[in-house]
Design an enzyme around this catalytic site. Sequence first.
Site, short mmCIF file in Angstrom:
data_model
loop_
_atom_site.label_atom_id
_atom_site.label_comp_id
_atom_site.label_asym_id
_atom_site.label_seq_id
_atom_site.Cartn_x
_atom_site.Cartn_y
_atom_site.Cartn_z
N GLN A 1 32.57 46.77 39.39
CA GLN A 1 31.33 46.36 38.74
C GLN A 1 30.12 46.94 39.45
OE1 GLN A 1 30.55 41.96 40.50
NE2 GLN A 1 32.46 42.14 39.31
N HIS B 1 25.49 46.19 39.68
CA HIS B 1 24.35 45.36 39.32
C HIS B 1 23.08 46.22 39.29
CE1 HIS B 1 27.09 42.11 40.27
NE2 HIS B 1 27.14 42.49 41.53
N GLU C 1 22.97 42.19 47.15
CA GLU C 1 23.78 41.17 47.80
C GLU C 1 24.32 41.68 49.12
OE1 GLU C 1 26.90 40.37 44.97
OE2 GLU C 1 27.40 42.48 44.81
N HIS D 1 31.23 48.56 43.11
CA HIS D 1 31.99 47.82 44.11
C HIS D 1 33.04 46.93 43.47
CE1 HIS D 1 28.64 45.14 42.96
NE2 HIS D 1 29.49 44.16 43.17
N ARG E 1 30.55 45.15 34.19
CA ARG E 1 31.93 45.50 34.53
C ARG E 1 32.24 46.90 34.01
NH1 ARG E 1 32.70 39.97 33.58
NH2 ARG E 1 32.98 40.33 31.34
#
Length: 267
Positions: free
Chosen positions: A58, A60, A78, A136, A156
């Site tokens: 996936q 982001h 993150e 990742h 995804r």
Amino acid sequence: MRLLGTKIVEKPWGKDVLPPQFDVPEDKRIGEVWFEPPPEMPDILVKYIFTSEKLSVQVHPDNAQAKALGESDQGKEECWLVIDAEPGAVLGIGFKQAVDAETMRRAALDGSIEALMEWHPVKAGDFFYIPAGTVHAIGAGVSLIEIQQNSDITYRLFDYGRPRELHLDNGLKVARGEPYAGYLHRHIEDHSAVTLVDGPYFKAAIIVGAAIGTDVSDVAGPKLVLPLEGVVTIDGAALQAGECGLADGAQSVSATKDARWILISAA
């Protein structure tokens, strides 16, 4: 001190045995434990993640990309601190070599994207910062703490044939087809006090005992306190591993000598 509420999230790829500080409902597989962000720090989410199977490949978006794609004004960066890993456990982050968008699309469709990615063997104490746009995947047999922008935007690219929607068009618009920068990964030795993140969206440091020893602890305003070992107190109220508390700028934070804890603040 305010104790943050927790949200126990069942996942088919979760675990039925968690660390002793967590109560696992019988016959449930728990993949995540979320700490509900307080109103004083709404843009930061802290969670535990536990895997018995591989998670999807996936990516982001960053803030600007999320807004341009009509999602929200906040993307998702993150970081991960591995707290336990079974033998052979890995995290997939970035690619072995540069790939273009069309190559990435074909590889996502036929499943060969796994072979293009760099898979990092991990053990407890490994720390990774994951910038937005980094492709990742979390492998099986990993337990980690994730600190992130409070966003649920996930694109995804590949999901091992599971019956869930893929998001190739948007994912390929934000994905970086490049190797993962080595400076974003390091190993944190046991009982080391160290700044983990001093970034544009949040700051975090590991504290050992009552000694601070890091600049991030001097940041004014509300802070999240996440004990890893031992007991941490906020104005005399005790926190233990498995809990997360909010300390405002005026509250004192102390800890037992054997404590090891994470202090998190807004950037």
